[in-house]
Design an enzyme around this catalytic site. Structure first.
Site, PDB file in Angstrom:
ATOM      1  CD  GLU A 105      -2.243   1.310   3.197  1.00 26.34           C
ATOM      2  OE1 GLU A 105      -1.498   0.812   4.100  1.00 26.34           O
ATOM      3  OE2 GLU A 105      -3.479   1.755   3.125  1.00 26.34           O
ATOM      4  CG  ASN A 117      -4.893   3.987   0.390  1.00 26.19           C
ATOM      5  OD1 ASN A 117      -4.050   3.540  -0.362  1.00 26.19           O
ATOM      6  ND2 ASN A 117      -4.446   3.904   1.696  1.00 26.19           N
ATOM      7  CE  LYS A 151      -7.188   1.218   4.142  1.00 24.03           C
ATOM      8  NZ  LYS A 151      -5.841   1.802   4.635  1.00 24.03           N
ATOM      9  CD  GLU A 164      -5.188   4.810   5.808  1.00 24.54           C
ATOM     10  OE1 GLU A 164      -5.819   4.445   4.706  1.00 24.54           O
ATOM     11  OE2 GLU A 164      -4.659   4.101   6.738  1.00 24.54           O
ATOM     12  CB  CYS A 215      -3.735  -1.579   4.774  1.00 25.36           C
ATOM     13  SG  CYS A 215      -3.163  -1.601   6.410  1.00 25.36           S
ATOM     14  CG  ASN A 269       1.950   1.457   4.763  1.00 26.38           C
ATOM     15  OD1 ASN A 269       3.260   2.029   4.649  1.00 26.38           O
ATOM     16  ND2 ASN A 269       1.328   1.436   3.811  1.00 26.38           N
TER      17      ASN A 269
END
Ligand code: CDT
Length: 311
Positions: A47, A110, A127, A146, A172, A197
């Site tokens: 990612e 993302n 994402k 995020e 993730c 991450n």
């Protein structure tokens, strides 16, 4: 006829704030060369593989935030990776921050892409389960912004046929949610690839550090087994500017067993030959969805978001 795909997960060690895109892409290319040497035909990168995990930093200047995003792909910095993969005939999954325009509005996602061995982008995932928070937490040792820097993905959990396999992606935090895998499982997914991450410390609630790795592997193994899919997970890990993240990149078989796992917290390649018949066998037997699922009892999964106790 047996269907096999030799695949690799390319774990990345830390990327610091000062590292350039070009230097990072050279690391990705070195891992790709190693994958080629190992006979791999599909490689999974992490990612946000082109930059440090920037959501840990509180920033208010939008131009500074946007410097971590890519507004086209491939671009000048990533072109060497696309060219090398095409030369070797390797398909890959790459995660990065995507800046785009939709109906005249700027959107930020993302994102990860599937690139086929001829260098064409055949799939894109944005994402969906964005973790973290959107306001500054001055007492926290680092941020996880995020929810501030990205829009929620708007393209669902799709699958694509690539390299004679049905492939899907997630990113993730998505790996912690069973719905992620099941939506792809219902589309016959055979290989789910993802990057992550994961900070060693959970700033949202205190928990022993060892649980970070335990929950990471638990989620991959359960998702793989319950959907009879191979799961390929690539970490960006180690300490980025002093902020530590877990390693543990892994290739998990449809049985839920770990077929390969990284040992370091640095750039490291792991490889396995994926036997796609193994998943087919499980989908014909214990997880023959069409025979065993009872959708008439699953309505709450899509009609209710939060848990509510009514007794
Ligand atoms: N990048 C990312 O999604 N990280 C999250 C941190 C969650 S903190 C509870 C993860 O799921 O690993």
């Amino acid at each position: 006829m047996s269907r096999k795909l030799r695949a690799a997960v390319a774990q990345l060690g830390p990327i610091h704030l000062a590292d350039s895109r070009e230097a990072v892409v050279e690391r990705l290319c070195a891992l790709l060369r190693e994958a080629h040497g190992a006979g791999a035909k599909f490689v999974v990168f992490p990612e946000l593989a082109l930059t440090t995990f920037f959501p840990r930093w509180w920033m208010t200047d939008q131009a500074k935030i946007d410097a971590y995003f890519e507004s086209e792909m491939p671009n000048a910095a990533t072109r060497p990776l696309f060219d090398l993969a095409k030369e070797y005939g390797i398909g890959f999954n790459l995660g990065y921050a995507e800046l785009t325009q939709e109906k005249g509005e700027i959107r930020r996602y993302n994102t990860s892409i599937l690139v086929d061995p001829a260098g064409h982008i055949v799939g894109r995932y944005r994402k969906i389960h964005l973790p973290g928070h959107s306001e500054h937490l001055p007492q926290a040792p680092f941020q996880h912004l995020e929810k501030r820097y990205f829009n929620v993905g708007n393209e669902g959990f799709k699958v694509w046929r690539m390299q004679d396999a049905v492939m899907g992606m997630c990113i993730c935090n998505d790996r912690r949610w069973p719905e992620t895998y099941r939506v792809m499982g219902l589309q016959g997914v055979e290989i789910i690839s993802l990057g992550y991450n994961t900070p060693i410390e959970n700033i949202h609630h205190r928990e022993p550090e060892h649980l970070r790795m335990f929950h990471h592997l638990l989620s991959l193994q359960a998702g793989a087994y319950q959907n009879a899919a191979w799961v390929l997970a690539a970490a960006k890990c180690g300490a980025e500017d002093g902020f530590a993240m877990i390693g543990g990149s892994a290739i998990v078989a449809p049985t839920g067993e770990i077929a390969a796992q990284a040992l370091s917290e640095e750039d490291e390649l792991i490889t396995t030959t994926l036997d796609l018949e193994l998943g087919e066998y499980l989908r014909r037997t214990v997880f023959a969805f069409e025979k065993h699922r009872r959708t008439e009892h699953y309505g709450l999964i899509t009609s209710r978001t939060g848990a509510k106790t009514e007794v």
